[in-house]
Structure formats: structure tokens, C-alpha cells
Scaffold this active site. Structure first.
Site, PDB file in Angstrom:
ATOM      1  N   ASP B  36       0.838  -1.199   0.000  1.00 31.05           N
ATOM      2  CA  ASP B  36       0.000   0.000   0.000  1.00 31.05           C
ATOM      3  C   ASP B  36       0.880   1.259   0.000  1.00 31.05           C
ATOM      4  OD1 ASP B  36      -2.153   1.656   0.157  1.00 31.05           O
ATOM      5  OD2 ASP B  36      -2.902   0.904   2.068  1.00 31.05           O
ATOM      6  N   ASP B  37       0.835   2.017  -1.089  1.00 29.26           N
ATOM      7  CA  ASP B  37       1.631   3.252  -1.211  1.00 29.26           C
ATOM      8  C   ASP B  37       3.135   2.995  -1.292  1.00 29.26           C
ATOM      9  OD1 ASP B  37      -0.778   4.560  -1.020  1.00 29.26           O
ATOM     10  OD2 ASP B  37      -0.314   5.661   0.816  1.00 29.26           O
ATOM     11  N   CYS B  75      -5.847   4.401  -4.159  1.00 30.02           N
ATOM     12  CA  CYS B  75      -6.067   3.066  -3.617  1.00 30.02           C
ATOM     13  C   CYS B  75      -7.244   2.267  -4.169  1.00 30.02           C
ATOM     14  CB  CYS B  75      -6.209   3.199  -2.105  1.00 30.02           C
ATOM     15  SG  CYS B  75      -6.631   1.677  -1.287  1.00 30.02           S
ATOM     16  N   ARG B  79      -7.194  -1.172  -6.699  1.00 32.55           N
ATOM     17  CA  ARG B  79      -7.544  -2.525  -6.238  1.00 32.55           C
ATOM     18  C   ARG B  79      -8.721  -3.096  -7.027  1.00 32.55           C
ATOM     19  NH1 ARG B  79      -4.975  -2.902  -0.891  1.00 32.55           N
ATOM     20  NH2 ARG B  79      -3.614  -1.097  -0.974  1.00 32.55           N
ATOM     21  N   LYS B 128      -5.849  -5.316   3.620  1.00 28.46           N
ATOM     22  CA  LYS B 128      -6.733  -4.186   3.350  1.00 28.46           C
ATOM     23  C   LYS B 128      -7.675  -4.472   2.190  1.00 28.46           C
ATOM     24  CE  LYS B 128      -6.192   0.534   1.569  1.00 28.46           C
ATOM     25  NZ  LYS B 128      -5.241   1.656   1.492  1.00 28.46           N
ATOM     26  N   HIS B 130     -11.021  -2.236   1.073  1.00 28.09           N
ATOM     27  CA  HIS B 130     -11.280  -0.901   0.506  1.00 28.09           C
ATOM     28  C   HIS B 130     -12.052  -0.902  -0.807  1.00 28.09           C
ATOM     29  CE1 HIS B 130      -9.586   3.446   0.956  1.00 28.09           C
ATOM     30  NE2 HIS B 130     -10.888   3.347   1.061  1.00 28.09           N
ATOM     31  N   SER B 153      -8.400   1.860   4.536  1.00 32.35           N
ATOM     32  CA  SER B 153      -7.064   2.275   4.965  1.00 32.35           C
ATOM     33  C   SER B 153      -7.005   2.455   6.480  1.00 32.35           C
ATOM     34  CB  SER B 153      -6.672   3.602   4.297  1.00 32.35           C
ATOM     35  OG  SER B 153      -6.674   3.474   2.897  1.00 32.35           O
ATOM     36  N   HIS B 209       1.641   2.329   3.957  1.00 29.07           N
ATOM     37  CA  HIS B 209       0.739   3.495   4.021  1.00 29.07           C
ATOM     38  C   HIS B 209       0.898   4.182   5.390  1.00 29.07           C
ATOM     39  CE1 HIS B 209      -3.060   5.713   3.996  1.00 29.07           C
ATOM     40  NE2 HIS B 209      -3.327   5.305   2.774  1.00 29.07           N
ATOM     41  N   ASP B 261      -0.167  -0.681  -4.894  1.00 29.16           N
ATOM     42  CA  ASP B 261      -1.394  -0.117  -5.457  1.00 29.16           C
ATOM     43  C   ASP B 261      -1.214   1.226  -6.149  1.00 29.16           C
ATOM     44  OD1 ASP B 261      -0.945   1.289  -3.108  1.00 29.16           O
ATOM     45  OD2 ASP B 261      -3.064   1.361  -2.525  1.00 29.16           O
ATOM     46  N   ASN B 262      -0.219   2.002  -5.683  1.00 30.81           N
ATOM     47  CA  ASN B 262       0.035   3.317  -6.301  1.00 30.81           C
ATOM     48  C   ASN B 262       1.341   3.861  -5.763  1.00 30.81           C
ATOM     49  OD1 ASN B 262      -2.660   3.978  -4.254  1.00 30.81           O
ATOM     50  ND2 ASN B 262      -0.671   4.835  -3.727  1.00 30.81           N
ATOM     51  N   LYS B 277       1.972   9.522  -5.350  1.00 32.79           N
ATOM     52  CA  LYS B 277       0.581   9.082  -5.208  1.00 32.79           C
ATOM     53  C   LYS B 277      -0.397  10.164  -5.644  1.00 32.79           C
ATOM     54  CE  LYS B 277      -2.675   7.445  -1.645  1.00 32.79           C
ATOM     55  NZ  LYS B 277      -2.813   7.009  -0.241  1.00 32.79           N
TER      56      LYS B 277
END
Lengths: 461, 461
Positions: B36-37, B75, B79, B128, B130, B153, B209, B261-262, B277
Site C-alpha cells: 500500500d503506497d 487506492c 484494487r 486491506k 477498501h 485504509s 501506508h 497499489d500506487n 501518489k
């Protein structure tokens, strides 16, 4: 000054030929070439794909710096600091001046041009000014014998091209600005040499600030788009100035420097750094800096000295023997580094401002992001333009290991942070009250928490 | 599945052991690990100073990609695309879902988990989610047999940790999330192997994240600050999963993939790329991608194929023999590249969205920034977070020569731009009306200017 005196100075070599630094009676000339919004990564010698043979040649035959800073991430403040050797917040230019805005660089400040004029130099400002347009604020009132250029950025209207106090074209044709600036620069050098006067040329190009425009001979030539073409023409201009100096026999007695006012805007590269124009991340303020003076500056010198555009005034004063302005300077004399005699200069802490707000401070390889807000607008804008990040707590970056400022090292390094804050408190105590108060505000302190070492809290310098 | 079958599959080698691709009857397992991130530049094998020995080992023993993209710079949409093989704007997740927001991933979309479940797989979502918290939107309603993790998140409140539909801790202790996720992942693999069921594990870490938190054993270990410590623990987790697969004798029959994810948010590195991001500059969407399946994916494979997280679903379908969902996919089967049989996959044009707005499109090495506004808020925010740049005219970058997107090459390359726009028009004609209309709006076209090749203008897919 003629061909013979140039050869004499060249033979005199490294231990000094100018009045300020040694035996020869030949005064050193000074040429400061300043680009607009050119990024750290936009020159061949700094890793760009844009061909810049003349600037690369300057680097080969002179010094190239890797840790040189503008004093602001935006235009007017950066230029104010270059010309005074002092932080922009001290000289009344904390932010960009709009077109026609009253005031400008504080009238009681002494510019590098005035300093050299008082020392007998011919002085000329060619290009972008942007330090005030009111009577008494234009270049010819600030130490320059003459001015040819634009009073502010060429994306501001009505975009006048001026000669001294007269508008000669409005709106100016921006596609030929670099050509015309270069012609004016060469003319000034020729006239100065002809009259045997030492000279100071401040050649502040409008390129490669937006809107981009190159003259026809440079279009489609760089292979890197219009921005690359514009930088290519800028490079040509540097070559033309160097050629003029050589032809007139003064390139050995002329210190030629090249830098930029702040990081790249929409186009252009900040190299390995985070952030762009307007940001106090390195990409906003880390600048290319080249300096050339054959026989005085060793060819191929590479320096990682922590240095600033504010250092240029004291360096020039030392080289020329000019009398320093009476107010406290933030710059230091770089000559020991430029002449190859030292690796670094003494610098307690280097400050990064956004307007009157202190954002960051660098001490050695450590850079702290210090601004803290108790009610943070915790917005994801750290890498962008004008806005800098409101931090919930200070961050600390090791620029040697992490030049991209990606990995906060504050945790476990509280003594480093405390050391930096103590230095900041000492230094800012001597700054104008508005700066000191803004700093205290971000630290959650009352304004009356003055520094304890007796420095003034609300100084006017 | 036991030790013997693993050895048999390993001996079966590159021409295929799974039902979907060849002779063996041993079905391939699938493990998708999603950070994540995490930025492109945050792994050792992508140039980071953070030690990531287990991920680097995955790269050495498997494939590492250099031109792999998430389908969104934020995010939830990223996904949604990973799990459906379709652009986020097609599946009702164009933007980040807030905590408790109604709806989510469109109920008539088929997730990769559902696809594999229908093919007899055990499926688990750890970490996660989301993609919606309403009844019918949580993982156990979207093809996952089980769920252990957070619904969104961990900077969103009240930060519940859930097991299936039950909240087991609130707010969750985030410092031990990576440990607990890893334990759950290992447990699921063990149970699946014990029951001789092929399995799909979607391990979607909450790290790195913000807010950052590492368990005590990983604090101060990376030498790159807390962010580095968190990435170090993530790397440990990958190693633990690989070790579990090995101990159970299924690492030769399990496709293990790793991505993010990003791009990085405040902390973290986007490597050589511009933006972070939220940005459709490469730094927002260019992702690390590693894939490991000993005997099937050649060790040390390095690929510059233009590829996307949307490709994972069709790749997994091809490998496992699962039936593809009935709707048009935007991803393509990467197996020819992963197996070393091809250098690239066929891809007309790759799109970059910000919400429902098409910002950019990549065709080969050319990337066009296409969004145009007639009254542009020409703000200096190109390199920052959420906001993407409103351009007065399209820009074109050569990512091969200029990966940092510094030098616009639109001038002189109008045919390239026209080709890209034509492809975009064809493709977007099949998108939901809101996307097609937004695209026409930025091009100054009326909504009724439908594509002429008969594609629906206001499709619901």
C-alpha cells in the site's frame, strides 16, 4: 585592458592577479549569468539529454558545484538574495512581485552592482529584473549604469522590453529575447574593454521560463522538445559571451558564473531531487553552479561545498577588492573553494524559506523540515509547486544517503534535530520580527520567547 | 498436494504443469501480495537503499518488470482494477471510497477470487480491502472464502480489524498488523495444502501506508528511518510466505506475485519518475512488479513489456484454466512474457485516469498528457499529490529518452498525438457515458460527437 594585459594575467596564475587578491594591478571583471526556472538536471554536465556543449565546456575548464542553492524556490526573492548576499526576508522581498506591485528590494540595501560601481566598475543589467518597478527600484537606481531587458517575468503583462527607463517594445517579441540579450551583453563588454574600465555584467536570461520561445535557428535542434531548444539557445548565448571575452583578451581576468534562480516549473528536470519550483524540497532550490576563470579556478574542479547564491557577493568582493556592504551578510566568500585551496566553507546552518516562513534548515548532510502546525491541513502536496507541506512533526533527511528526501530519519536522531533547531533559533533571532514570530508560531512558542543569547528579537535587518 | 507432487511439477518444467497450460494435472496456486503506497524506488532491486533481501531474491529467482502500471494513482480504483482486470471507471470505483461510504465494486463484476472459487479454489483475502463495506460488498461476498484484515485504509476511523464479518479489534493495533497478516496468510496456505485444495491468497498489506508502524523487532533496523523499517518488515513477510510455500512443497506450483497499489505518498521513493501518489505522472502509477514460479518463470527474467495490474486476472485465468469473466477485459495474458516466450504483449494504448477523467495515454514509448481545459487553472501542481495538471494543450513525452517526463515533445510530433487520440477515441467509446462525456468535454467536443465506428457512446460496461 588589452591583449597584453590578458596574457600577463594568465601567466600570473593561481595566486591572484586582481586587486582584491594579490599582486597584479589588473582588476577582475565579473559576469553573472542567471537562468530563469532552469532545473538542476537540465544541463548536459548535470546529466540532461539536452546538448549544452558551451556550459559543459565551462564545467570542464572551470568549477562545477553539486550542493549550490538559490536562496528561494521562486523568482524575486532568489534574485534579491543573489544581488545582496542576504536572505530575501531581510531585504523586503520574501515573495514574488506581481507586475506593477509597489516597492521592491529595500532601498537601503546595497546591491552587488552598487558595490562594484562604487569600486569603479562599469555595470550593466541585461535581461529580467523583477525587483521593483517603482521610481528608485529599477536597475539604473540600484547600481547599474544601464539596463536592457524586462522589468519582470515575460508571462506577466503588458510584457514591456525596456532600455534603461524607456519602453522600447510592448509586448516584446519573446522569441528573439535571448538573441537580443546576448547582443547587448557583448556590446557592454566591448564598450567596457574599449574604455579600459573593469566591468560587471548581470545577464539574467528570461529563458527557459514559460512561455517558451526559441529563435528560428534553434527550433527542433535539441531533440528534447521546445524546452530543450530554448536551453540550447541559452547555451549558445553562454558560448557567445565566452567567445567575446576571449576575442577581447579578457577571459583570463573575468570571473564568469552561471546558475539559475529556482527549480523547474512545468517543464524541465530537477535531476535526482524531489520537488520543483516553489518547493523547499531540494528540487526547488538545488541549482547548477558553474564558475570559470582560467588560471585562477582550476579546470575540472568539482565541489560538494554547501554553498549559496548569497555567497557570490562576498566572493566577488574578495576577488575585486570592493568594499562589502555594511549590513550582516548571509553569504560567505567561496574563493578558497573556487581556487582549489579548500573543500568547504564554514556555514552554521542553511535556511530554506517559503515567503516569511522558515520551512527547512540544512546542517552538513542533514536537512530538517521544521515547520509544524498544530491543526495541520495534512494535504498530499509535498512534491508540488507553490505549497509546501504542513508537517505534524519535524522530519529529518540524510541528503548524502537519500538525496530524494524519501526516508524521514527523525526517529532516533533527536539530538541532530535539537542541534539544528538551536542553530536556527540563534540565527533567526537576528531576523525581522515577522520572520521570528512566524517561526515561533510553527514551534508552538509565544513570540516573547526570545533567544537567550542577547540577539534582537525584532531586528530590522 | 504433497512433497511428491511438488517435485513432480518441478521436474515437469517450463512447458506447463497446471490445468490451464499443459500436461500436468496439478493445479497452480496463486499468491498476490499487494503493498500500500509503496513506491517504484522503494525496493533494493529497484535501486532503494532499504535492504529488501527477500524481495530481491524473488527478483533473482523470478521476473522483474520495469514498465508495470497500477490502473490508478490512488487506492480503491487500483484494487478494483487488479481484482477485475478492467479499468476502475468501468467497475464503479473511479475514486477512493471513504470509510462507511455506501456501495463499492459493482456487484455484477466478477472478481479474480470469484473466478478461481468457481474453478474449485480455496480463496482468502488477508489485509486491506477498501472496495465497499455495505452488505454484499465485503470480501466474503466477492468470492473470498475468508477475510482477515481491515475494510479500508488504517488512517481511516474507527480502524476496525475484522475476521470475516466480525470486528475483532477496534481500533486495531497497527504496529503488529504485518505480523498478524503474515500469520493468517501462512495458516490459510497450510489449511489449503492440508485439504489438497488449490488456493488463491490475496495478501494486501496495510504497509507502508501512513501512519507508519513497525513491530519492535524491526524498529531502527533498516538504516532508512521508520518507513524503511516498515518496508523491511514487509520484506520479511514476503520471505515468510515463500518459506511456508517451500516447507509445504508447493513453491514450484505456486505463482507468487508482488506489486503495489500506487506511488508513494509523503514518504517513499518514486525512483527516477516525476510525481507521487495521486499523480498521473509516472511516479503515481509505475509500480514494482515481481513474479516467481520456479521452473515456469525463468530465473532473472527482466521485462520492459508495457504491462498492467489489470493483466493479472487474465494471466491467472490462463495459468489455472479458470473461466474468464464475461465482460470485456482491459488486461491481457502476460504468460508469454512471464514464461520467457515473448518480449511484449499486444496493447493498443494504456490509459491513465484521475477519477472519471482521462489524463494520459501511453502508446509504445510515447506518453501523451491529453486533458485540456479551455479556461485552465494553470496552477503549478504537476508534481504533487491528488491534483493533476490542467494543460493548455496536449503534451507528449518519450519515456525511453525522458522517463522523468521533463521535456514535452508535442511540437513536431502531431502525427503521434493524432494516432494516440484516435486510439483513445476508439477505446473510450465503449466506456460508461460519464467517462466518454468527460473526455469529450476536455477536447472541446459536444457529447453527441460519438465515435464513428459504431461503438456505444453510453455503454454501462
Amino acid at each position: 585592458m588589452n591583449r597584453r594585459s590578458f596574457l600577463g594575467a594568465g601567466a600570473g596564475a593561481v595566486l591572484g592577479a586582481a586587486r582584491g587578491r594579490g599582486e597584479s594591478s589588473t582588476p577582475s571583471n565579473v559576469v553573472m549569468i542567471f537562468a530563469d526556472d532552469l532545473g538542476y538536471g537540465d544541463l548536459g554536465c548535470y546529466g540532461s539529454g539536452i546538448p549544452t556543449p558551451h556550459l559543459d565546456g565551462m564545467a570542464r575548464k572551470g568549477a562545477q558545484f553539486g550542493h549550490f542553492y538559490s536562496a528561494s524556490a521562486v523568482c524575486s526573492p532568489s534574485r534579491a538574495a543573489l544581488l545582496t548576499g542576504r536572505y530575501p526576508v531581510r531585504v523586503n522581498v520574501p515573495r514574488v512581485l506581481s507586475a506593477g506591485e509597489p516597492g521592491g528590494l529595500a532601498k537601503d540595501e546595497t546591491t552587488m552592482a552598487q558595490m562594484l560601481k562604487d569600486s569603479g566598475y562599469a555595470t550593466s543589467c541585461v535581461g529580467k529584473w523583477h525587483l521593483g518597478t517603482d521610481p528608485g527600484y529599477m536597475p539604473t537606481s540600484r547600481g547599474f549604469d544601464e539596463f536592457y531587458g524586462m522589468p519582470y517575468s515575460h508571462d506577466m503583462w503588458p510584457r514591456p522590453l525596456m532600455h534603461n527607463d524607456e519602453i522600447i517594445e510592448c509586448p516584446a517579441d519573446i522569441s528573439t529575447l535571448t538573441q537580443r540579450y546576448t547582443q547587448q551583453a557583448a556590446s557592454f563588454i566591448q564598450r567596457s574593454v574599449a574604455s579600459s574600465k573593469p566591468f560587471f555584467l548581470y545577464l539574467a536570461h528570461s529563458a527557459p521560463h514559460l512561455p517558451l520561445a526559441a529563435s528560428p535557428g534553434f527550433r527542433y535542434k535539441s531533440g528534447q522538445g521546445l524546452y530543450g531548444d530554448v536551453v540550447g539557445e541559452l547555451d549558445w548565448s553562454v558560448g557567445a559571451v565566452l567567445q567575446t571575452l576571449k576575442e577581447l583578451g579578457v577571459d583570463g581576468t573575468t570571473l564568469v558564473m552561471f546558475s539559475s534562480d529556482n527549480g523547474p516549473w512545468y517543464q524541465g528536470s530537477s535531476g535526482p531531487f524531489r520537488g520543483r519550483k516553489g518547493s523547499t524540497y531540494e528540487g526547488g532550490v538545488r541549482m547548477p553552479f558553474l564558475a570559470r576563470m582560467p588560471g585562477r579556478i582550476p579546470a575540472g574542479l568539482r565541489s560538494n561545498a554547501l554553498s549559496s547564491a548569497m555567497d557570490i557577493l562576498p566572493t566577488v568582493a574578495g576577488l575585486t577588492g570592493a568594499t562589502l556592504p555594511p549590513r550582516p551578510l548571509d553569504g560567505v566568500d567561496l574563493w578558497p573553494v573556487l581556487s582549489g585551496q579548500a573543500d568547504s566553507v564554514e556555514r552554521d546552518v542553511l535556511l530554506y524559506f517559503d515567503d516569511v516562513n522558515l520551512q527547512c534548515a540544512r546542517m552538513g548532510d542533514w536537512k530538517a523540515h521544521l515547520a509544524r502546525y498544530n491543526t495541520p491541513p495534512y494535504s498530499p502536496a509535498p512534491a508540488c509547486g507553490r505549497q509546501n507541506l504542513a508537517l505534524p512533526s519535524p522530519e529529518l533527511y540524510d541528503l548524502a544517503a537519500d538525496p530524494g528526501e524519501n526516508y524521514d530519519r527523525a526517529e532516533g536522531n533527536s539530538t541532530v534535530l535539537a542541534d539544528i533547531k538551536a542553530r536556527v533559533n540563534r540565527l533567526l533571532g537576528g531576523f525581522p520580527a515577522v520572520v521570528w514570530n512566524a517561526w515561533n508560531d510553527t514551534q508552538g512558542r509565544k513570540v516573547q520567547d526570545a533567544p537567550t543569547d542577547g540577539l534582537p528579537v525584532a531586528g530590522d535587518n
